[in-house]
Design an enzyme around this catalytic site. Structure first.
Site, PDB file in Angstrom:
ATOM      1  N   GLU A  62       4.135 -72.534  -7.415  1.00  0.00           N
ATOM      2  CA  GLU A  62       3.019 -72.822  -6.333  1.00  0.00           C
ATOM      3  C   GLU A  62       3.714 -73.528  -5.173  1.00  0.00           C
ATOM      4  O   GLU A  62       4.725 -74.255  -5.273  1.00  0.00           O
ATOM      5  CB  GLU A  62       1.809 -73.838  -6.781  1.00  0.00           C
ATOM      6  CG  GLU A  62       0.763 -73.629  -5.647  1.00  0.00           C
ATOM      7  CD  GLU A  62      -0.543 -73.965  -6.424  1.00  0.00           C
ATOM      8  OE1 GLU A  62      -0.563 -74.666  -7.393  1.00  0.00           O
ATOM      9  OE2 GLU A  62      -1.602 -73.857  -5.624  1.00  0.00           O
ATOM     10  N   TYR A 116      -8.357 -85.224 -10.108  1.00  0.00           N
ATOM     11  CA  TYR A 116      -7.432 -84.204 -10.245  1.00  0.00           C
ATOM     12  C   TYR A 116      -7.554 -82.992 -11.418  1.00  0.00           C
ATOM     13  O   TYR A 116      -7.530 -82.150 -11.471  1.00  0.00           O
ATOM     14  CB  TYR A 116      -5.823 -84.663 -10.290  1.00  0.00           C
ATOM     15  CG  TYR A 116      -4.843 -83.442 -10.211  1.00  0.00           C
ATOM     16  CD1 TYR A 116      -4.433 -83.381  -8.899  1.00  0.00           C
ATOM     17  CD2 TYR A 116      -4.294 -83.015 -11.243  1.00  0.00           C
ATOM     18  CE1 TYR A 116      -3.148 -82.543  -8.701  1.00  0.00           C
ATOM     19  CE2 TYR A 116      -3.265 -82.031 -11.087  1.00  0.00           C
ATOM     20  CZ  TYR A 116      -2.752 -81.799  -9.867  1.00  0.00           C
ATOM     21  OH  TYR A 116      -1.645 -80.745  -9.637  1.00  0.00           O
ATOM     22  N   ASP A 161       2.390 -80.475 -12.252  1.00  0.00           N
ATOM     23  CA  ASP A 161       1.359 -80.914 -11.685  1.00  0.00           C
ATOM     24  C   ASP A 161       0.465 -81.759 -12.678  1.00  0.00           C
ATOM     25  O   ASP A 161      -0.405 -82.698 -12.507  1.00  0.00           O
ATOM     26  CB  ASP A 161       0.331 -79.740 -11.418  1.00  0.00           C
ATOM     27  CG  ASP A 161       0.682 -79.126 -10.138  1.00  0.00           C
ATOM     28  OD1 ASP A 161       1.119 -79.720  -9.455  1.00  0.00           O
ATOM     29  OD2 ASP A 161       0.618 -77.675 -10.142  1.00  0.00           O
ATOM     30  N   HIS A 184       7.343 -75.119 -11.517  1.00  0.00           N
ATOM     31  CA  HIS A 184       5.920 -74.429 -10.841  1.00  0.00           C
ATOM     32  C   HIS A 184       6.355 -73.891  -9.931  1.00  0.00           C
ATOM     33  O   HIS A 184       6.752 -74.355  -9.019  1.00  0.00           O
ATOM     34  CB  HIS A 184       4.808 -75.436 -11.207  1.00  0.00           C
ATOM     35  CG  HIS A 184       3.575 -74.948 -10.903  1.00  0.00           C
ATOM     36  ND1 HIS A 184       3.287 -73.800 -10.665  1.00  0.00           N
ATOM     37  CD2 HIS A 184       2.790 -75.575  -9.991  1.00  0.00           C
ATOM     38  CE1 HIS A 184       1.951 -73.736 -10.274  1.00  0.00           C
ATOM     39  NE2 HIS A 184       1.786 -74.743  -9.791  1.00  0.00           N
ATOM     40  N   ASP A 204       3.318 -75.486  -2.994  1.00  0.00           N
ATOM     41  CA  ASP A 204       3.644 -77.130  -2.533  1.00  0.00           C
ATOM     42  C   ASP A 204       4.834 -77.512  -3.457  1.00  0.00           C
ATOM     43  O   ASP A 204       5.409 -78.696  -2.938  1.00  0.00           O
ATOM     44  CB  ASP A 204       2.293 -77.911  -3.091  1.00  0.00           C
ATOM     45  CG  ASP A 204       1.799 -77.548  -4.564  1.00  0.00           C
ATOM     46  OD1 ASP A 204       1.869 -76.457  -4.856  1.00  0.00           O
ATOM     47  OD2 ASP A 204       1.318 -78.448  -5.182  1.00  0.00           O
ATOM     48  N   HIS A 251      -1.170 -75.324 -14.597  1.00  0.00           N
ATOM     49  CA  HIS A 251      -2.590 -74.718 -14.338  1.00  0.00           C
ATOM     50  C   HIS A 251      -2.254 -73.434 -13.868  1.00  0.00           C
ATOM     51  O   HIS A 251      -3.201 -72.476 -13.474  1.00  0.00           O
ATOM     52  CB  HIS A 251      -3.331 -75.682 -13.507  1.00  0.00           C
ATOM     53  CG  HIS A 251      -2.831 -75.392 -11.974  1.00  0.00           C
ATOM     54  ND1 HIS A 251      -3.611 -74.930 -10.959  1.00  0.00           N
ATOM     55  CD2 HIS A 251      -1.649 -75.771 -11.154  1.00  0.00           C
ATOM     56  CE1 HIS A 251      -2.841 -75.037  -9.838  1.00  0.00           C
ATOM     57  NE2 HIS A 251      -1.625 -75.780  -9.863  1.00  0.00           N
ATOM     58  N   HIS A 297      -4.867 -76.940  -1.289  1.00  0.00           N
ATOM     59  CA  HIS A 297      -5.377 -75.704  -1.708  1.00  0.00           C
ATOM     60  C   HIS A 297      -6.396 -75.179  -0.664  1.00  0.00           C
ATOM     61  O   HIS A 297      -7.434 -74.817  -0.690  1.00  0.00           O
ATOM     62  CB  HIS A 297      -6.054 -75.762  -3.034  1.00  0.00           C
ATOM     63  CG  HIS A 297      -5.248 -75.726  -4.302  1.00  0.00           C
ATOM     64  ND1 HIS A 297      -5.869 -76.222  -5.438  1.00  0.00           N
ATOM     65  CD2 HIS A 297      -4.124 -75.391  -4.349  1.00  0.00           C
ATOM     66  CE1 HIS A 297      -5.009 -76.129  -6.480  1.00  0.00           C
ATOM     67  NE2 HIS A 297      -3.837 -75.769  -5.889  1.00  0.00           N
TER      68      HIS A 297
HETATM   69 FE1  FEO Z   1      -0.008 -76.141  -8.922  1.00  0.00          FE
HETATM   70 FE2  FEO Z   1       1.218 -78.993  -7.185  1.00  0.00          FE
HETATM   71  O1  FEO Z   1       1.012 -77.148  -7.331  1.00  0.00           O
END
Ligand code: FEO
Length: 394
Positions: free
Chosen positions: A81, A192, A164, A79, A83, A145, A23
């Site tokens: 994001e 985490y 995640d 998800h 990554d 999230h 992040h």
């Molecule tokens: Fe919310 Fe592993 O990305």
């Protein structure tokens, strides 16, 4: 590297041994991480999630060794994001018409990142995808999230692909929870949760209750980072229920920053006072300028009370304290106590400012705190010790 999880499911992700920040600069990853992508070969072939963009080409090239890409029938993005979606551009260059299954918010986010009008299929909770011997069921997990997050459950193999949730930033040559050091695994899992999921705890509780109400057998939980839970996989679900419920241990954490050690001395005397009265409580002391901010946040998460100190500088507080308070505010901790302290030379605003920040962050303020002029003398140190002693009853 790839490996078989079951006869039909393989891990085709990337272990990132070098990752030390995630992040941007917001999350320290002392043990690296992994981006877990899963390939299901049933009558239909399904890819669940991809990897972070720097590994995109490597991912696609290794995936080609596993399967002819044209044979992939469906891509599921639990998800969006980067990554997890970071290899989509390279992958979709090869198979541009393959449908991408994701939530409505997932479509928006993927389009927002990659500006491509791929063949999206929007899914919602309860929608299923028949892939042959097995069925995939989608479960939206909004705000776990991000607004787009969902889980995918594979019947027959009884696998929950949770993205995640239940993950950890933990690179390991062993990918199963029964193969790694449990204390290391839980250290990363709680870090985490504390640093990423705390603000969404209400959603965590509701979602877990909902998923458990389906009475689905769960033989394995395959998250998108770190270790796969196959030995008693529900242990991490039960932990999440605990963590989501205003989690705290019998711990008080003192966090401070200091210019010429006066505030450090105050911190140490407060700690001495607490320890003198309560032999059971764990007291931890951290200099926020010298210790890892995410490790400190994990300790805040575990604490029933935090005590935050800073010298006054330029009518304000020191930058590491200010930054940490900003993180604490965003994480929306609940049912925790707090107060401030600090040294000063003339104007002395730090304690008032810290108190205001802690109050705004939702902490119960149990003391007006203490400020000491210049370098506290024996009387000043006594006052700090006494305050520490009194904390035990708060
Ligand atoms: Fe919310 Fe592993 O990305």
């Amino acid at each position: 590297m790839s490996f078989k999880i079951t006869d039909t499911v393989s891990w085709v992700g990337k272990i990132d041994w070098e990752l030390n920040k995630f992040h941007g600069d917001e999350y320290s990853t002392h043990k690296g991480s992994s981006y877990n992508s899963y390939l299901i070969k049933d009558e239909k072939t399904v890819l669940i999630d991809t990897v972070w963009q720097p590994f995109s080409k490597e991912f696609v090239s290794k995936l080609k060794q596993e399967i002819d890409l044209d044979k992939i029938d469906y891509i599921i993005m639990n998800h969006s994001e980067v990554d997890h979606s970071g290899a989509l551009l390279d992958l979709m260059n090869e198979i541009p018409n393959t449908p991408i299954y994701c939530t409505k918010n997932g479509v928006k986010i993927i389009k927002g990142h990659y500006h491509k009008d791929w063949n999206f299929v929007e899914v919602k909770t309860g929608d299923t995808l028949d892939i042959g011997k097995h069925t995939l069921t989608f479960i939206e997990a909004r705000m776990l999230h991000w607004p787009d997050t969902m889980f995918t459950y594979m019947s027959g193999e009884n696998i929950l692909f949770s993205n995640d949730a239940f993950g950890q930033h933990f690179a390991s040559e062993h990918m199963y929870n029964d193969k790694v050091d449990s204390s290391e695994l839980y250290l990363e899992a709680i870090k985490y949760y504390a640093n990423i999921l705390t603000p969404f705890s209400k959603f965590v509780t509701k979602k877990i209750e909902e998923v458990l109400s389906f009475n689905l057998p769960v033989d394995m939980i395959c998250p998108s980072h770190g270790i796969i839970w196959r030995d008693n996989p529900l242990q991490i679900v039960n932990k999440y229920m605990e963590w989501a419920n205003s989690y705290k241990e019998n711990q008080i954490t003192i966090i401070y920053d200091t210019m010429w050690n006066a505030t450090r001395k105050m911190a140490e005397e407060i700690a001495k006072g607490i320890a003198a009265i309560d032999k059971d409580v764990t007291v931890k002391v951290y200099n926020s300028a010298k210790r890892d901010k995410n490790d400190i946040i994990t300790e805040v998460f575990k604490s029933k009370m935090i005590i935050v100190g800073s010298s006054t500088i330029n009518n304000g507080i020191l930058s590491s304290t200010a930054a940490l308070l900003e993180m604490i505010k965003g994480l929306k901790f609940t049912d925790k106590k707090a107060f401030g302290f600090g040294s000063y030379g003339w104007s002395g605003e730090s304690v008032k400012l810290i108190t205001e920040e802690l109050k705004e962050a939702g902490f119960e303020i149990v003391s007006d705190g203490i400020k000491e002029l210049w370098n506290p003398d024996e009387d000043g140190l006594n006052r700090c010790r006494k305050l520490g002693e009194s904390v035990v009853k708060m």
